[in-house]
Design a protein around this motif. Structure first.
Motif, PDB file in Angstrom:
ATOM      1  N   LYS A  29       0.809  -1.215   0.000  1.00  0.00           N
ATOM      2  CA  LYS A  29       0.000   0.000   0.000  1.00  0.00           C
ATOM      3  C   LYS A  29       0.845   1.270   0.000  1.00  0.00           C
ATOM      4  CE  LYS A  29      -4.118  -1.918   2.281  1.00  0.00           C
ATOM      5  NZ  LYS A  29      -3.634  -3.306   2.421  1.00  0.00           N
ATOM      6  N   SER A  30       2.018   1.214   0.629  1.00  0.00           N
ATOM      7  CA  SER A  30       2.853   2.413   0.662  1.00  0.00           C
ATOM      8  C   SER A  30       3.359   2.763  -0.739  1.00  0.00           C
ATOM      9  CB  SER A  30       4.034   2.223   1.622  1.00  0.00           C
ATOM     10  OG  SER A  30       4.876   1.169   1.202  1.00  0.00           O
ATOM     11  N   THR A  31       3.646   1.740  -1.542  1.00  0.00           N
ATOM     12  CA  THR A  31       4.093   1.993  -2.906  1.00  0.00           C
ATOM     13  C   THR A  31       2.948   2.527  -3.752  1.00  0.00           C
ATOM     14  OG1 THR A  31       5.738   0.222  -2.695  1.00  0.00           O
ATOM     15  CG2 THR A  31       5.223   0.973  -4.922  1.00  0.00           C
ATOM     16  N   THR A  32       1.746   1.994  -3.535  1.00  0.00           N
ATOM     17  CA  THR A  32       0.572   2.552  -4.224  1.00  0.00           C
ATOM     18  C   THR A  32       0.448   4.042  -3.927  1.00  0.00           C
ATOM     19  OG1 THR A  32      -0.604   0.439  -3.972  1.00  0.00           O
ATOM     20  CG2 THR A  32      -1.919   2.360  -4.566  1.00  0.00           C
ATOM     21  N   THR A  33       0.569   4.391  -2.651  1.00  0.00           N
ATOM     22  CA  THR A  33       0.466   5.797  -2.250  1.00  0.00           C
ATOM     23  C   THR A  33       1.518   6.642  -2.958  1.00  0.00           C
ATOM     24  OG1 THR A  33      -0.416   5.201  -0.075  1.00  0.00           O
ATOM     25  CG2 THR A  33       0.571   7.378  -0.293  1.00  0.00           C
ATOM     26  N   PHE A  34       2.738   6.120  -3.046  1.00  0.00           N
ATOM     27  CA  PHE A  34       3.814   6.858  -3.722  1.00  0.00           C
ATOM     28  C   PHE A  34       3.452   7.153  -5.167  1.00  0.00           C
ATOM     29  CE2 PHE A  34       7.406   6.543  -6.659  1.00  0.00           C
ATOM     30  CZ  PHE A  34       8.154   7.643  -6.265  1.00  0.00           C
ATOM     31  N   PHE A  35       2.946   6.142  -5.890  1.00  0.00           N
ATOM     32  CA  PHE A  35       2.630   6.343  -7.298  1.00  0.00           C
ATOM     33  C   PHE A  35       1.412   7.235  -7.491  1.00  0.00           C
ATOM     34  CE2 PHE A  35       5.556   2.811  -7.975  1.00  0.00           C
ATOM     35  CZ  PHE A  35       6.196   3.219  -9.135  1.00  0.00           C
ATOM     36  N   PRO A  95      -5.411  12.704  -6.036  1.00  0.00           N
ATOM     37  CA  PRO A  95      -5.768  12.956  -4.635  1.00  0.00           C
ATOM     38  C   PRO A  95      -5.916  11.661  -3.845  1.00  0.00           C
ATOM     39  CG  PRO A  95      -7.674  13.255  -6.056  1.00  0.00           C
ATOM     40  CD  PRO A  95      -6.499  13.054  -6.959  1.00  0.00           C
ATOM     41  N   THR A  96      -5.317  11.626  -2.675  1.00  0.00           N
ATOM     42  CA  THR A  96      -5.404  10.475  -1.782  1.00  0.00           C
ATOM     43  C   THR A  96      -5.281  11.010  -0.358  1.00  0.00           C
ATOM     44  OG1 THR A  96      -4.522   8.235  -1.390  1.00  0.00           O
ATOM     45  CG2 THR A  96      -2.912   9.980  -1.761  1.00  0.00           C
ATOM     46  N   PRO A  97      -5.845  10.334   0.632  1.00  0.00           N
ATOM     47  CA  PRO A  97      -5.717  10.840   2.008  1.00  0.00           C
ATOM     48  C   PRO A  97      -4.256  10.955   2.433  1.00  0.00           C
ATOM     49  CG  PRO A  97      -7.380   9.113   1.888  1.00  0.00           C
ATOM     50  CD  PRO A  97      -6.673   9.117   0.568  1.00  0.00           C
ATOM     51  N   ARG A  98      -3.991  11.855   3.355  1.00  0.00           N
ATOM     52  CA  ARG A  98      -2.639  11.952   3.903  1.00  0.00           C
ATOM     53  C   ARG A  98      -2.246  10.599   4.488  1.00  0.00           C
ATOM     54  NH1 ARG A  98      -1.815  16.947   7.804  1.00  0.00           N
ATOM     55  NH2 ARG A  98      -3.952  16.466   8.431  1.00  0.00           N
ATOM     56  N   SER A 136      -7.638  17.382  15.004  1.00  0.00           N
ATOM     57  CA  SER A 136      -9.021  16.866  15.088  1.00  0.00           C
ATOM     58  C   SER A 136      -9.321  15.795  14.046  1.00  0.00           C
ATOM     59  CB  SER A 136     -10.027  18.020  14.956  1.00  0.00           C
ATOM     60  OG  SER A 136      -9.839  18.961  15.993  1.00  0.00           O
ATOM     61  N   HIS A 137      -8.301  15.024  13.674  1.00  0.00           N
ATOM     62  CA  HIS A 137      -8.485  13.924  12.742  1.00  0.00           C
ATOM     63  C   HIS A 137      -8.327  12.586  13.467  1.00  0.00           C
ATOM     64  CE1 HIS A 137      -8.507  16.649   9.372  1.00  0.00           C
ATOM     65  NE2 HIS A 137      -7.309  17.104   9.669  1.00  0.00           N
ATOM     66  N   LYS A 138      -8.991  11.594  12.936  1.00  0.00           N
ATOM     67  CA  LYS A 138      -8.729  10.219  13.328  1.00  0.00           C
ATOM     68  C   LYS A 138      -7.782   9.595  12.307  1.00  0.00           C
ATOM     69  CE  LYS A 138     -13.355   9.770  15.351  1.00  0.00           C
ATOM     70  NZ  LYS A 138     -14.651   9.042  15.303  1.00  0.00           N
ATOM     71  N   VAL A 139      -7.269   8.424  12.634  1.00  0.00           N
ATOM     72  CA  VAL A 139      -6.281   7.756  11.779  1.00  0.00           C
ATOM     73  C   VAL A 139      -6.721   6.321  11.550  1.00  0.00           C
ATOM     74  CG1 VAL A 139      -3.854   7.068  11.553  1.00  0.00           C
ATOM     75  CG2 VAL A 139      -4.440   9.211  12.728  1.00  0.00           C
ATOM     76  N   VAL A 147       5.620  -2.803  10.496  1.00  0.00           N
ATOM     77  CA  VAL A 147       5.452  -1.648   9.609  1.00  0.00           C
ATOM     78  C   VAL A 147       4.130  -0.967   9.928  1.00  0.00           C
ATOM     79  CG1 VAL A 147       5.194  -0.835   7.238  1.00  0.00           C
ATOM     80  CG2 VAL A 147       6.811  -2.666   7.743  1.00  0.00           C
ATOM     81  N   TYR A 148       4.185   0.331  10.170  1.00  0.00           N
ATOM     82  CA  TYR A 148       2.974   1.116  10.408  1.00  0.00           C
ATOM     83  C   TYR A 148       2.583   1.837   9.121  1.00  0.00           C
ATOM     84  CZ  TYR A 148       3.469   0.289  15.394  1.00  0.00           C
ATOM     85  OH  TYR A 148       3.547  -0.312  16.631  1.00  0.00           O
ATOM     86  N   TYR A 149       1.377   1.521   8.647  1.00  0.00           N
ATOM     87  CA  TYR A 149       0.801   2.228   7.504  1.00  0.00           C
ATOM     88  C   TYR A 149      -0.412   2.973   8.036  1.00  0.00           C
ATOM     89  CZ  TYR A 149      -1.354   3.144   2.956  1.00  0.00           C
ATOM     90  OH  TYR A 149      -1.915   3.759   1.857  1.00  0.00           O
ATOM     91  N   LEU A 150      -0.310   4.285   8.065  1.00  0.00           N
ATOM     92  CA  LEU A 150      -1.326   5.122   8.697  1.00  0.00           C
ATOM     93  C   LEU A 150      -1.901   6.096   7.689  1.00  0.00           C
ATOM     94  CD1 LEU A 150       0.738   5.952  11.922  1.00  0.00           C
ATOM     95  CD2 LEU A 150      -0.961   4.119  11.637  1.00  0.00           C
ATOM     96  N   GLN A 151      -3.212   6.169   7.665  1.00  0.00           N
ATOM     97  CA  GLN A 151      -3.904   7.021   6.697  1.00  0.00           C
ATOM     98  C   GLN A 151      -4.936   7.878   7.427  1.00  0.00           C
ATOM     99  OE1 GLN A 151      -6.281   5.087   3.406  1.00  0.00           O
ATOM    100  NE2 GLN A 151      -4.526   5.806   2.215  1.00  0.00           N
ATOM    101  N   GLU A 152      -4.983   9.146   7.059  1.00  0.00           N
ATOM    102  CA  GLU A 152      -5.970  10.024   7.669  1.00  0.00           C
ATOM    103  C   GLU A 152      -7.379   9.511   7.394  1.00  0.00           C
ATOM    104  OE1 GLU A 152      -7.677  14.502   6.909  1.00  0.00           O
ATOM    105  OE2 GLU A 152      -5.501  14.219   6.802  1.00  0.00           O
ATOM    106  N   PHE A 153      -8.183   9.396   8.440  1.00  0.00           N
ATOM    107  CA  PHE A 153      -9.561   8.942   8.298  1.00  0.00           C
ATOM    108  C   PHE A 153     -10.382  10.007   7.573  1.00  0.00           C
ATOM    109  CE2 PHE A 153     -13.913   8.866  10.123  1.00  0.00           C
ATOM    110  CZ  PHE A 153     -14.321   7.621   9.649  1.00  0.00           C
ATOM    111  N   VAL A 154     -11.166   9.566   6.600  1.00  0.00           N
ATOM    112  CA  VAL A 154     -12.013  10.481   5.839  1.00  0.00           C
ATOM    113  C   VAL A 154     -13.444  10.346   6.360  1.00  0.00           C
ATOM    114  CG1 VAL A 154     -12.842  11.155   3.560  1.00  0.00           C
ATOM    115  CG2 VAL A 154     -10.528  10.233   3.815  1.00  0.00           C
TER     116      VAL A 154
END
Length: 311
Positions: free
Chosen positions: A110-116, A123-126, A147-150, A181-188
């Motif tokens: 998933k981290s490589t997907t995010t990079f590409f 646009p993709t979440p932080r 004030s975000h969840k993760v 490995v921690y893969y963390l994405q801002e909750f939408v």
């Protein structure tokens, strides 16, 4: 070799052929007069005794024209590396591989997907990924202060398994539970009253079907109890999904998109070995036929396809 096999394209279907998707693909190939070689990747390997350097049951010294990857089984790091190595080798031999190893590697991680996605300006979440626990805690602290969840996700994972909502540092999993490995994405947060997202099925550079997944909670995977609803995607949403598949090099893909409260569409994931039985339940199109037609158009010269149709 008989005259019939001379015009019968040599297609390999990687998978055991026993699941719903494998059977659906085999029926689609059969409707086109093609009987693919079904080869589970654990039965394949490398061999200097063959002309191709590969040992794929049913092929011998023959190089196939195309290889369709339905499923790569899990296993040790060494086993999965070998499976991907076989797909890399087929591409080096000039075989059309859907999806090839590069696309699978980019999507499984998933981290490589995010990079590409970011490289392509989509646009993709932080998102943050790394092995250091302290850094992961800092990321959570910063987002919570805003004030975000993760959302914590397994780096390798699918169907909503292993994802969890993180609201404080104490919610983070211990390193051993995330394989270090921690893969963390801002909750939408949901744009509507309930949680939902889009699954768009991209094949051969176009969206062939799409649906909205309505979740019983914030996890909207069909395998986690979400309800599928057929939906017609807008031009902008279609363009986003096609570009997302293209940026990771996927010939066919399931693209997951979520809408933020400000109306922005964000790409969550690109799946290079997507399931489509949930989508099939809400569309009248026979998706396996679309997939096989697009694959054969890429894998076979037009003269071979015409010869098969006339035989």
């Amino acid at each position: 070799m008989t005259n019939d096999t001379a015009i019968t394209p040599s297609i390999v279907l990687f998978g055991d052929g026993r699941d719903w998707h494998g059977k659906s693909l085999q029926r689609a190939f059969a409707r086109r007069g093609i009987n693919p070689v079904v080869a589970p990747l654990p039965s394949c390997g490398f061999s200097t005794d063959t002309a191709t350097g590969l040992a794929i049951p049913g092929l011998g010294d023959h190089t196939p024209r195309g290889a369709f990857v339905r499923f790569i089984p899990g296993g040790s790091f060494e086993q999965v590396t070998l499976y991907l190595g076989i797909l890399h080798a087929l591409r080096e031999l000039g075989v059309t591989v859907w999806n090839d190893a590069r696309a699978i590697e980019r999507c499984v991680d998933k981290s490589t997907t995010t990079f590409f996605l970011q490289k392509a300006g989509l646009p993709t979440p932080r998102t943050f990924a790394g092995v250091d626990r302290t850094t992961a805690e800092d990321v959570v602290s910063r987002l919570v202060a805003e004030s975000h969840k993760v959302v914590e996700k397994p780096l390798f994972g699918a169907q909503g398994k292993g994802v969890r909502l993180v609201e404080t540092i104490s919610d983070l999993s211990p390193p051993e539970d995330v394989d270090g490995v921690y893969y963390l994405q801002e909750f939408v947060p949901p744009a509507q009253e309930h949680h939902q997202d889009w699954r768009l099925f991209v094949c051969g550079g176009r969206v062939v079907a799409s649906m909205i997944r309505h979740g019983t909670n914030w996890i909207t995977n069909i395998k986690q109890g979400a309800r599928a609803e057929a939906a017609i995607a807008s031009h902008d949403l279609v363009d986003l999904a096609v570009r997302a598949a293209a940026c990771v090099g996927a010939d066919y893909a399931g693209v997951d998109v979520i809408q933020a409260r400000d109306g922005t569409f964000l790409v969550l994931e690109v799946n290079s070995m997507p399931a489509w039985n949930g989508l099939q339940n809400v569309t009248s199109l026979r998706l396996s036929d679309h997939i096989v037609d697009a694959f054969l158009a890429a894998a076979l010269p037009e003269s071979v396809r015409n010869a098969r149709e006339e035989a």
